[in-house]
Design an enzyme around this catalytic site. Structure first.
Site, PDB file in Angstrom:
ATOM      1  N   SER A 215      35.614  31.435  84.078  1.00  0.00           N
ATOM      2  CA  SER A 215      36.858  31.810  83.534  1.00  0.00           C
ATOM      3  C   SER A 215      37.981  30.797  84.148  1.00  0.00           C
ATOM      4  O   SER A 215      37.893  29.859  84.576  1.00  0.00           O
ATOM      5  CB  SER A 215      37.319  33.326  83.926  1.00  0.00           C
ATOM      6  OG  SER A 215      38.163  33.702  82.969  1.00  0.00           O
ATOM      7  N   ASN A 216      39.404  31.325  83.902  1.00  0.00           N
ATOM      8  CA  ASN A 216      40.638  30.457  84.373  1.00  0.00           C
ATOM      9  C   ASN A 216      41.467  31.338  84.749  1.00  0.00           C
ATOM     10  O   ASN A 216      41.353  32.608  84.671  1.00  0.00           O
ATOM     11  CB  ASN A 216      40.869  29.718  83.218  1.00  0.00           C
ATOM     12  CG  ASN A 216      41.149  30.413  81.921  1.00  0.00           C
ATOM     13  OD1 ASN A 216      42.117  31.114  81.825  1.00  0.00           O
ATOM     14  ND2 ASN A 216      40.672  30.180  80.935  1.00  0.00           N
ATOM     15  N   TYR A 217      42.646  30.962  85.253  1.00  0.00           N
ATOM     16  CA  TYR A 217      43.628  31.757  85.994  1.00  0.00           C
ATOM     17  C   TYR A 217      44.799  32.408  85.029  1.00  0.00           C
ATOM     18  O   TYR A 217      45.542  32.754  85.418  1.00  0.00           O
ATOM     19  CB  TYR A 217      44.342  30.981  86.997  1.00  0.00           C
ATOM     20  CG  TYR A 217      43.520  30.644  88.258  1.00  0.00           C
ATOM     21  CD1 TYR A 217      43.336  31.746  89.050  1.00  0.00           C
ATOM     22  CD2 TYR A 217      43.094  29.410  88.424  1.00  0.00           C
ATOM     23  CE1 TYR A 217      42.313  31.671  90.329  1.00  0.00           C
ATOM     24  CE2 TYR A 217      42.458  29.137  89.876  1.00  0.00           C
ATOM     25  CZ  TYR A 217      42.081  30.187  90.748  1.00  0.00           C
ATOM     26  OH  TYR A 217      41.057  29.909  91.624  1.00  0.00           O
ATOM     27  N   SER A 218      44.558  32.262  83.767  1.00  0.00           N
ATOM     28  CA  SER A 218      45.541  33.076  82.722  1.00  0.00           C
ATOM     29  C   SER A 218      45.733  34.410  83.083  1.00  0.00           C
ATOM     30  O   SER A 218      44.881  34.892  83.024  1.00  0.00           O
ATOM     31  CB  SER A 218      45.233  32.456  81.345  1.00  0.00           C
ATOM     32  OG  SER A 218      45.687  33.212  80.310  1.00  0.00           O
ATOM     33  N   ALA A 282      43.923  31.315  76.745  1.00  0.00           N
ATOM     34  CA  ALA A 282      43.525  30.063  77.483  1.00  0.00           C
ATOM     35  C   ALA A 282      42.043  30.382  77.274  1.00  0.00           C
ATOM     36  O   ALA A 282      41.243  30.820  78.024  1.00  0.00           O
ATOM     37  CB  ALA A 282      43.920  29.948  79.208  1.00  0.00           C
TER      38      ALA A 282
END
Ligand code: C5P
Length: 406
Positions: A215-218, A282
């Site tokens: 995943s990502n930090y969005s 994102a």
């Protein structure tokens, strides 16, 4: 606020003494103000003070002069709660005690203020104010949620020192904040009424095995801010969101998804007759090719994870564009404007909102953002702004471009 009719309800919390200031702010802004108090509130602040400041009689009891019917000068007095409920453009109850909130939720109207709530035709704003434990109590929380779902507007209490000496949530925001909130609410333009807007927000999660994902930090804050702005301007908003920790207002149609493929499916099923699509999610560009059924064991010192490309939702909407306006986001760390401009063309978008995560105050998980709006006609660079403000300029830019096209 000329010609605006503001009804202020005061219930018996210690913060009632601050309402004198709230009344003054509305009167100063040109609004016509009337005040209703519960009998308990009169023990904290004098009705005479509020009457002088509002330039109107303050109503407390159902019947004039207590229960003395003989003294009723006019029959209408006994129906004032109906008249006042129809008179006001907005009814703000501050402080709103746990007791009054519970009674409103139950439909009880055993005083003038509560009867007026039931009779109100205008939006009712509540400022729950109480001790931290009373506020956190499940019963109070249930009552507040239930009132929210029925269309009451809640101004969340702030954290601070409380009258009890405890510290925590439950404090009434300062009169200036209550005033600004109500004023913005009253004067807000409903210029998106009749428009259907599709928004994606937050990250996606691409499963590796049952317990791990890419995943990502969005945080989803930017997309949710756009959804809130559009909703408050009267749009019909569909928000397709990856996993985030934000609550959306009740008027927003929220669809929760996890993976990019789920987001893609949700977009395809909801893109019919939209006026605007804002792709602020994102989305993970890749997903593990094989999703393991069982947890991956830590045996090998190096493992290879094969990834395959996810569909590009923005690009898909660009290719299938039919009458809607398309806004995409770009998060670039170098040659930002060049890459974002190229993205605008390649994805057939009408506008790209560029933000650089390396700029102070921009990008993921911040309250603020620093953006550049890129269209085929021009590049507009903005300074650091709260995400709610960024949402506003994005919506305004959309309206400006749409009106030009006409
Ligand atoms: O190409 P890039 O991922 O940098 O483009 C970012 C924009 O494209 C964002 O608006 C994002 O929401 C959208 N996007 C998408 N689907 C993807 C990847 C990005 O909608 N799979």
């Amino acid at each position: 606020m000329r010609n605006k009719k503001v009804l202020i309800g005061v219930t018996g919390g210690i913060a009632a003494y601050k309402i004198c200031n709230l009344v003054r702010l509305f009167v100063k802004a040109g609004a016509e103000v009337k005040v209703i108090m519960t009998p308990a509130a009169t023990r904290i602040v004098s009705p005479l003070t509020l009457s002088v400041l509002s330039k109107n009689e303050v109503i407390i009891n159902m019947f004039p002069n207590g229960d003395n019917w003989e003294a009723a000068e006019k029959v209408e007095h006994s129906t004032w709660h109906i008249n006042l409920g129809a008179w006001a453009d907005v009814f703000i109850i501050a402080p709103a005690t746990a007791n009054s909130i519970a009674k409103i939720e139950a439909g009880i109207c055993d005083n003038f203020l509560l009867s007026t709530v039931l009779a109100a035709r205008c939006p009712v704003i509540l400022s729950p104010t109480m001790d931290v434990d009373m506020y956190r109590n499940k019963i109070t929380q249930r009552n507040i949620s239930s009132l929210k779902s029925k269309g009451f507007i809640i101004i969340n209490p702030v954290e601070g020192e409380l009258a009890s000496g405890l510290y925590g949530e439950g404090k009434m925001p300062e009169p200036e904040e209550l005033f600004d909130f109500t004023k913005n609410f009253l004067l807000k333009k409903k210029d998106l009424k009749g428009k259907k807007i599709l928004i994606t927000a937050g990250p996606t999660r691409e499963n590796i095995d049952p317990v791990r994902f890419i995943s990502n930090y969005s945080s989803g804050k930017m997309g949710y801010a756009i959804a809130e702005e559009a909703n408050s301007r009267g749009a019909d908003v569909i928000l397709i969101s990856g996993p985030v920790n934000i609550k959306a207002s009740d008027g927003i149609h929220l669809i929760k998804v996890n993976t990019a493929l789920e987001m893609f499916e949700a977009v395809k099923s909801n893109m019919k007759s939209i006026d605007l699509a804002v792709m602020s999610a994102a989305v993970s560009d890749y997903r593990p090719k094989i999703k393991l059924k069982n947890k991956l064991k830590k045996e090998a010192s190096i493992i290879n994870l094969e990834l395959e490309k996810n569909p590009d939702i923005l690009e898909y909407l660009g290719k299938s564009k039919q009458g809607y306006f398309l806004i995409g986001f770009a998060l670039e760390t170098n040659n930002e404007e060049e890459y974002a401009g190229e993205k605008l063309i390649r994805k057939n978008a009408d506008m790209i909102v560029l933000n650089n995560p390396n700029t102070e105050g921009a990008g993921f998980n911040t309250e603020t953002n620093v953006v550049t709006l890129i269209t085929k006609e021009k590049i507009e660079r903005y300074g650091i702004m709260h995400k709610a403000e960024v949402a506003k300029i994005i919506i305004e830019k959309y309206l400006e471009m749409k009106n030009k096209k006409r």
